[in-house]
Design an enzyme around this catalytic site. Sequence first.
Site, PDB file in Angstrom:
ATOM      1  N   THR A 227     -22.353 -13.920   4.124  1.00  0.00           N
ATOM      2  CA  THR A 227     -23.745 -13.561   4.291  1.00  0.00           C
ATOM      3  C   THR A 227     -23.882 -12.052   4.189  1.00  0.00           C
ATOM      4  OG1 THR A 227     -24.022 -15.430   5.784  1.00  0.00           O
ATOM      5  CG2 THR A 227     -25.641 -13.685   5.984  1.00  0.00           C
ATOM      6  N   GLY A 257     -28.037 -23.101   6.939  1.00  0.00           N
ATOM      7  CA  GLY A 257     -27.104 -22.403   7.798  1.00  0.00           C
ATOM      8  C   GLY A 257     -27.806 -21.612   8.883  1.00  0.00           C
ATOM      9  N   GLY A 278     -20.757 -15.724   9.000  1.00  0.00           N
ATOM     10  CA  GLY A 278     -19.592 -16.561   9.283  1.00  0.00           C
ATOM     11  C   GLY A 278     -19.912 -18.041   9.147  1.00  0.00           C
ATOM     12  N   GLY A 280     -21.723 -20.915   9.744  1.00  0.00           N
ATOM     13  CA  GLY A 280     -23.080 -21.049  10.241  1.00  0.00           C
ATOM     14  C   GLY A 280     -23.302 -22.101  11.298  1.00  0.00           C
TER      15      GLY A 280
END
Length: 373
Positions: A227, A257, A278, A280
């Site tokens: 992300t 997510g 990371g 989600g």
Amino acid sequence: MSQSEAATTSCIAALLKALRIFKRHGHSEKHKPLPVVLVVHAGAGNILKQKMTCEDEKQLRAGISQAIDCGYAVLRNGGLAIDAVEASVRVLENNPLFNAGKGAVFNRDGVNQLEASIMDGHLGAAGAATLLTTVKNPITLARKVMESNFHVFLCGPGAESFAREQGLDIVDPSYFWTRHRWEQHERGYIHNKPLPGSDDSCSMITETSDTLTGSKLQGYSDLPMGTVGAVAIDADGHMAAATSTGGMSNKWDGRIGDSPVIGAGTFANTKVAVSSTGAGEYFIRQSTARYISLRMQLLGESSDQACKAAMSEMRASGGDGGVISISADGHPSMVFCSAGMYRGYCSQSTKHIPVVGIFNDEKIAPGDIHVKI
């Protein structure tokens, strides 16, 4: 949306902007501008130096620095924190190296589905959008949703219709296609292990840095799987956070997510601004961004302590990733429980020059913390 509804939306957006300006300048008492700070992340995971070429590292660091420069320039010119985080994230969305916007991964059906969220800590306003396939910059759509003052979260065709009516950049889905992401998508399938409850002859596996080991794709040996996000504090002490992603490689169609979920992937108030990256599902279950804020509020913890506690619990539960945050005193935190996190920040203490870190043996600030379990 009818013309009258569109006019109403535009009017509300203008009023919200005016309210923001009034809250900022509406008092007669002048104060000395506070030091501005901006922090950026671009994914976390099994990021190891031995798996990355020198050229990869150079390009990644340059891309993060460019995003920081763009957002920090907004702050140094007296701009708002909310403008700065949007500007930084847009740069990352437009860079094919990062898993957001142009560099988004594919889902299991070979489609790029994007999502983003943004929050203004001073106003307590938030906006989010998900299941996007044609919006060039999801973070700007999230901003428009926030400023509409009608809703907080839009998804799919409805969100894209709203984006068109707001005059945002709309692209053909082919815009998001990149060769390296498509090859990751194809490598994400293994034969003879059907998904539970599926008649498919292939199985989805989550693309991680491990699956790229030994890759012959020069220049893409260990790109971010996660992300992008930014947090900032402006000269008036107002904070904001923004997060955007293409999600998990080879995810199920319709999977959402943590990135567009206010309180999980993004949160900001008058105490702290947080953006997460990371795994989600773990961040959603923990409500990570809001959890960090509550630890600071109720337990009196510093942002470093609260972020470290959240990541320690994340790792203990089997999750993986990291968070960035800024507290009301301008302290930047970059805390992760994965092998590495693409991160950087800029402030008076860095002499207004971006400082970037990738690996866990780099400590680019006092609040740059690698959590080990």
